[in-house]
Scaffold this motif. Sequence first.
Motif, mmCIF file in Angstrom:
data_model
loop_
_atom_site.group_PDB
_atom_site.id
_atom_site.type_symbol
_atom_site.label_atom_id
_atom_site.label_comp_id
_atom_site.label_asym_id
_atom_site.label_seq_id
_atom_site.Cartn_x
_atom_site.Cartn_y
_atom_site.Cartn_z
ATOM 1 N N SER A 165 0.951 -1.268 -0.177
ATOM 2 C CA SER A 165 -0.016 -0.144 -0.061
ATOM 3 C C SER A 165 0.857 1.334 -0.140
ATOM 4 C CB SER A 165 -0.824 -0.043 1.153
ATOM 5 O OG SER A 165 -0.206 0.125 2.478
ATOM 6 N N THR B 31 -5.069 -3.207 -1.162
ATOM 7 C CA THR B 31 -6.166 -3.838 -0.638
ATOM 8 C C THR B 31 -6.328 -5.306 -0.390
ATOM 9 O OG1 THR B 31 -7.440 -3.844 -2.810
ATOM 10 C CG2 THR B 31 -7.579 -1.623 -1.149
ATOM 11 N N LEU B 32 -5.794 -5.866 -1.573
ATOM 12 C CA LEU B 32 -5.907 -7.449 -1.534
ATOM 13 C C LEU B 32 -4.812 -8.244 -0.708
ATOM 14 C CD1 LEU B 32 -6.315 -8.277 -5.348
ATOM 15 C CD2 LEU B 32 -8.021 -8.109 -3.672
ATOM 16 N N HIS B 33 -3.732 -7.380 -0.082
ATOM 17 C CA HIS B 33 -2.721 -7.964 0.819
ATOM 18 C C HIS B 33 -2.780 -7.562 1.977
ATOM 19 C CE1 HIS B 33 -0.885 -8.960 -3.220
ATOM 20 N NE2 HIS B 33 -0.033 -9.712 -2.589
ATOM 21 N N PHE B 34 -3.871 -6.546 2.455
ATOM 22 C CA PHE B 34 -4.343 -6.552 3.828
ATOM 23 C C PHE B 34 -4.738 -7.565 4.592
ATOM 24 C CE2 PHE B 34 -6.396 -3.716 6.997
ATOM 25 C CZ PHE B 34 -5.403 -3.034 7.694
ATOM 26 N N GLU B 35 -4.735 -7.537 5.731
ATOM 27 C CA GLU B 35 -4.835 -8.723 6.632
ATOM 28 C C GLU B 35 -6.511 -8.693 7.009
ATOM 29 O OE1 GLU B 35 -3.299 -6.490 10.558
ATOM 30 O OE2 GLU B 35 -2.162 -8.613 9.943
ATOM 31 N N ASN B 36 -7.067 -7.642 6.846
ATOM 32 C CA ASN B 36 -8.561 -7.612 7.382
ATOM 33 C C ASN B 36 -9.266 -7.036 6.439
ATOM 34 O OD1 ASN B 36 -7.924 -8.699 10.218
ATOM 35 N ND2 ASN B 36 -7.006 -6.799 10.668
ATOM 36 N N SER B 37 -10.676 -7.369 6.269
ATOM 37 C CA SER B 37 -11.591 -6.919 5.527
ATOM 38 C C SER B 37 -11.236 -6.626 4.168
ATOM 39 C CB SER B 37 -12.219 -5.550 6.092
ATOM 40 O OG SER B 37 -12.471 -5.735 7.511
ATOM 41 N N VAL B 38 -10.672 -7.458 3.682
ATOM 42 C CA VAL B 38 -10.323 -7.490 2.345
ATOM 43 C C VAL B 38 -11.156 -6.903 1.161
ATOM 44 C CG1 VAL B 38 -9.120 -8.654 0.330
ATOM 45 C CG2 VAL B 38 -8.161 -8.850 2.779
ATOM 46 N N THR C 105 -11.451 -3.634 -0.847
ATOM 47 C CA THR C 105 -11.117 -3.586 -2.281
ATOM 48 C C THR C 105 -12.288 -3.144 -3.000
ATOM 49 O OG1 THR C 105 -9.850 -5.428 -1.924
ATOM 50 C CG2 THR C 105 -10.706 -5.156 -4.311
#
Length: 770
Positions: free
Chosen positions: A319, A396-403, A407
């Motif tokens: 990000s 956004t796709l590599h975030f750990e929560n609420s992907v 996205t």
Amino acid sequence: MLTAILTGFLFSILLVFLGRFVKGKFSLIPSIIPLGLFIYFAQFIGEISEGKTIIRNYEWIPSFGVNLTFTLDGLALLFCLMITGIGFLVFAYTSAYLKTHKFLDRFYGYLSAFMAAMLGLVLSDNLISLFVFWELTSISSFFLIGFNNTNEASRKSALTALGITGIGGLLLLAGALILGNISGTYSITEMMQNPSVITGSEYYILAVALIFGAAFTKSAQFPFHFWLPGAMKAPTPVSTYLHSATMVKAGIYLLLRLTPVLGGESFWNTSLIIVGGITMLYSAVHTIFRTDLKGILAYSTISALGILVFLIGLGTEASLLAAAVFILVHALYKATLFLITGAIDLGTKTRDVTKLRGLRKVMLPVAIAGFLAALSNAGIPSSIGFIGKDLIYEGTLHFENSVVLLTALALITNVFISYAGYVAGIKPFFGKLPEEYKETTYPNFFIWFPPVLLGSLGILFGLFPVLIEGALIKPIVASLNLPTEEIHLKLWHGFTPILALSALTIGSGVAMYFLLKPSQKLERFINSLEFISPKNILEQFNSLFEKFSSFWTNTFQNGYLRNYVSTIIVFLVVLVSWTLLQNTTYKIDYASFSKLTIYEGIVLGIMFFAIIFTVFTKSRLAAVAAMGVIGYSICLLFVFYSAPDLAMTQFAIDTLTVILFVLVLYRLPKYLVLSDYKNRIRDGILSIAFGGLISILALEVLAQPVNEEISEFYAKNAYLEAHGKNVVNVILVDFRGADTMVEISVLAIAAIGVFGLLKLRLKSTERGQR
């Protein structure tokens, strides 16, 4: 670097005296300044890309830990190149856009000062010096936004922008002071070496909240965003420079710069994701309700700024890389769109997209620039915008929560931004040219060349991302203390979910463009909801505050000096009396006081009868004379207590006071008629209360233990350091010389005011007014 920063300020000052030389055929000359600065900073690209950091330190106020330390790393370099590079194009554009304006030199002066302030801001390593430049950007932008100062809307917009960003500046100062107190330094570099000291502090949340307030107001985050659309009243070069590439990104720069110091904590990340997410979606949706080109671009700018805050909040390597690329992407396409908007406005005298079409036939180069910018704005393959959009989805796709939620939020925002780019960059140029625009003059070279160049760079960097990968992007990521080995910018990543999201964004944006047309009906609808907007809520609050202020002023500041004095005395008596009752600890020893002598008794008697006479006489001159008797009696008391110097001072002051009173009262009626005994009784009670309070304070002072340390210091050093034998005079003139000078200045100002009142001659219609 200091010279580079001062160049803009010095040029701005020079224009005060030589401004006439930059008008007419010489209007292009000021462009040399940003061009020279761009070349200067460009020469550091090689060193910065090799991982070096250029530091220049100049002592300023070292005793307070405040120095002019300038640091040029990847992040600062990108901003410096944008400030000077886009600045050069804006200066050149201005030479044609405002060529005939009678205040062109003034405009260049404001623009140069702003450029210098922005350079100082992004180069500053010290938080206090950063704050100074931060405020200078607000002040210079105030003059730029309100440049058309004969227009009431422009003046109001400038005041609004200054008010919002000015509050943010105060919050930045408070946050900087707290961070400096926690870490023991104002240097950002030193803070980065041990961030746990700050993140582990009990004041961490307070400091971060203050920094957020500064960044959100400057970068127009919800609910502080409304100043930016209002600022579109400024000339197009201002909108291009301040509101797409530089000033509004100052808050983004601050957040990125402090990410290694304050980031990584839940409060930091969550707050930025929420605020950035709300801002980017709210503003993106607003673009479909606008018909003014500048209004559309203003809301899409706010949305882009929200995306940047959102990406910083995610805080992952992916990000932050996306944020680094998107800063450049947005600067290129948004500056282009603003410049073509100015060209359209200059040629057709309108910015209403419902009326504009077919302009490619009369301004083809501008149409090409708009088309290129729209491609980059929408993230079409072959443009740098395509790489930027891909990186956003990767973040956004590599975030750990609420992907899925994050996205989807990014996808919807990008679709609306794409639509706005098509409307601003393509719609005015396609279709049948209206009859009233067929005589539109072909734009000047310096009107169409800057947007064509910026639009072309967006395509060039998209086709050959290697040009910016090592030179700009990797150094930015490295300045955030992140690894750069795996960074590879390229157009094709294969068939991935990210490619599918990009394709969906492009398809949805194109569909919106053909299905949803800008209309006055949509604009009227959104205007009908203005009553619940943050701007209207703040205006209502301001209205209520103004009414309260009016009530307060009319009640307590009603023009009567006696009421002011009475209010002050009542407040002091109540406050000091309460404090004495709560904190009195010393017992007054009356036995230690010297006995009253007959001389003192006689003088006190004279003073008592003089006071009575002053209070009850009806003659002004008699009251003044009685007051003089009281003053001379005090002189005698000073003599009795072996203070001849004070006695002489008191004698001189009382004599002068009596003379001045006589001169002032000379033109007034000889006798004073006082019929309101209620006011006299009130004044008497206040006087007795205040006098009694002063007496009690004097007794309290006498009852406290004597500390002779200060007295001994003055006694020992009065002659040695100030060469004076009169200790009191030495204290007033040397040791407390600054206080004395200020007191003399106040008296001089008061004397000038009194003299002005004495010489005042009112018109016959004004004499009855208070």
